[in-house]
Design an enzyme around this catalytic site. Structure first.
Site, short mmCIF file in Angstrom:
data_model
loop_
_atom_site.label_atom_id
_atom_site.label_comp_id
_atom_site.label_asym_id
_atom_site.label_seq_id
_atom_site.Cartn_x
_atom_site.Cartn_y
_atom_site.Cartn_z
N HIS A 27 0.86 -1.21 0.00
CA HIS A 27 0.00 0.00 0.00
C HIS A 27 0.88 1.24 0.00
O HIS A 27 1.44 1.65 1.02
CB HIS A 27 -0.93 0.04 1.21
N CYS A 28 1.01 1.83 -1.17
CA CYS A 28 1.75 3.08 -1.29
C CYS A 28 1.16 3.82 -2.49
O CYS A 28 0.30 3.29 -3.20
CB CYS A 28 3.24 2.83 -1.46
N HIS A 29 1.59 5.05 -2.67
CA HIS A 29 1.03 5.90 -3.73
C HIS A 29 2.16 6.65 -4.44
O HIS A 29 3.28 6.72 -3.94
CB HIS A 29 0.09 6.96 -3.13
N SER A 73 -6.48 9.74 -4.18
CA SER A 73 -7.64 10.55 -4.58
C SER A 73 -7.24 11.85 -5.27
O SER A 73 -8.01 12.39 -6.06
CB SER A 73 -8.53 10.85 -3.37
N ARG A 120 -10.41 0.78 -6.47
CA ARG A 120 -10.63 1.25 -5.10
C ARG A 120 -11.88 2.11 -5.01
O ARG A 120 -12.08 3.00 -5.84
CB ARG A 120 -9.42 2.09 -4.67
N ARG A 126 -13.92 13.39 3.47
CA ARG A 126 -12.92 14.44 3.35
C ARG A 126 -12.04 14.26 2.10
O ARG A 126 -11.26 15.13 1.76
CB ARG A 126 -12.05 14.51 4.62
N TYR A 152 -12.10 1.75 1.15
CA TYR A 152 -11.57 2.60 2.21
C TYR A 152 -12.73 3.29 2.91
O TYR A 152 -13.49 4.03 2.28
CB TYR A 152 -10.62 3.65 1.61
N HIS A 176 -6.54 -0.24 5.76
CA HIS A 176 -6.29 0.15 7.17
C HIS A 176 -7.35 -0.42 8.11
O HIS A 176 -7.77 0.25 9.08
CB HIS A 176 -6.22 1.68 7.30
N ASP A 244 2.17 3.02 3.16
CA ASP A 244 1.27 4.16 2.91
C ASP A 244 2.04 5.40 2.46
O ASP A 244 1.48 6.49 2.38
CB ASP A 244 0.41 4.46 4.14
#
Ligand SMILES: O=C(O)/C=C(\CC(=O)C(=O)O)C(=O)O
Length: 293
Positions: A27-29, A73, A120, A126, A152, A176, A244
């Site tokens: 899990h990374c971006h 996002s 996803r 938010r 998520y 998470h 993350d």
């Protein structure tokens, strides 16, 4: 939204824990680079560039072999930055896309070609303006073979989402752990509800990730370790781990990635558990063809 933010550590420590060879940061971006891959007009945060070179340097620094890059996002439903990073990884990255639910089957097939293995659905208000469950279900029913859906959400909407999630006909991966309040401990109401959800289907996976987001006691995140270790032990064949990085929106409490890696032996204390968490489980979801070889 004017200033571009930096949400990652400039010089993370080298972890004390050494991951096994072949370990996957699942899990990374990537963010941008903006000049090549502009952020979405609907982005709720505007980060500095954190592109593939930085991600792969961190991967090597922390002792990992592969990445699963999850579309953030801030890039909306344009997956070009994620696909670019996968293309530059020499086969060492695959990804999870965010799509317009009206995407064509041909475009889904093109994403598969580009290394995407799931989509996803983000329910954090938010981060996204709307999350149309009916349209999400429609696209979830026509994904390429072998794909899964990453979801998520925060713990307070788990029950509300149950009928929707129950209707998704492919494996689910929960980011998470659905953001439980880890200070309630391993038997607190949030963990109990999440366990009941996991028990409802044997194809629900989860990421034992983000002590920095979930544990207000801060580094070394003892509440996270106490609450999450029993969950990893009890559901050891369907748990993933990731950094993350670059930690979207964490600019006020930036974690040291080396310390995040040092959480691994605290939630997965044996070599057997670590192999499942870091290699076997993510390989089954993202590189299944290598598992069959
Ligand atoms: O990426 C994460 O793990 C968490 C995020 C950001 C995010 O999901 C996104 O931008 O898509 C968050 O809680 O702000």
């Amino acid at each position: 939204m004017t200033d571009r933010i930096t949400s990652w550590h400039g010089s993370p420590s080298r972890p004390l824990y050494t991951p096994p060879p072949g370990a996957i940061d699942a899990h990374c971006h990537v963010f941008g680079p903006m000049a090549d891959f502009p952020f979405s007009a609907k982005a709720k945060y505007l980060p500095q560039d954190a592109g593939p070179d930085m991600l792969f340097a961190l991967r090597d620094h922390l002792g990992f072999a592969r990445n699963v890059i999850v579309q953030a996002s801030c890039h909306g439903t344009d997956n070009a930055a994620t696909l670019d990073a996968i293309a530059k990884s020499n086969g060492k990255a695959r990804g999870v896309a965010v799509v317009d639910p009206a995407i064509s089957d041909a475009d889904l097939a093109a994403l598969h070609e580009g290394g995407i293995r799931g989509i996803r659905f983000n329910f954090l208000k938010r981060l996204v303006d709307d999350a149309p469950k009916d349209k999400f279900l429609e696209v979830a029913r026509r994904l390429p073979a072998g794909w899964h859906v990453v979801i998520y959400f925060e713990a307070d909407i788990l029950e509300e989402l149950r009928p929707f999630m129950d209707a998704i006909p492919v494996p689910l991966v929960i980011d998470h752990m659905g953001r439980p309040d880890v200070t309630q401990g391993p038997d607190g109401p949030d963990m109990k509800a999440f366990r009941a959800f996991l028990d409802s289907r044997d194809d629900i996976w989860f990421k034992a990730t983000c002590p920095d987001r979930l544990d207000p006691t801060g580094d070394p995140w003892n509440s996270f370790a106490d609450a999450v270790a029993p969950l990893v032990a009890d559901y050891q064949d369907r748990v993933l781990w990731g950094t993350d990085w670059p930690h979207p929106n964490m600019q006020d409490a930036i974690p040291d990635d080396g310390h995040l890696v040092d959480m691994i032996p605290r939630i997965a204390p044996t070599a057997d558990l670590q192999r499942k968490l870091l290699i076997d489980n993510p390989m089954r979801l993202y590189w299944p063809e290598e598992m069959r070889a």
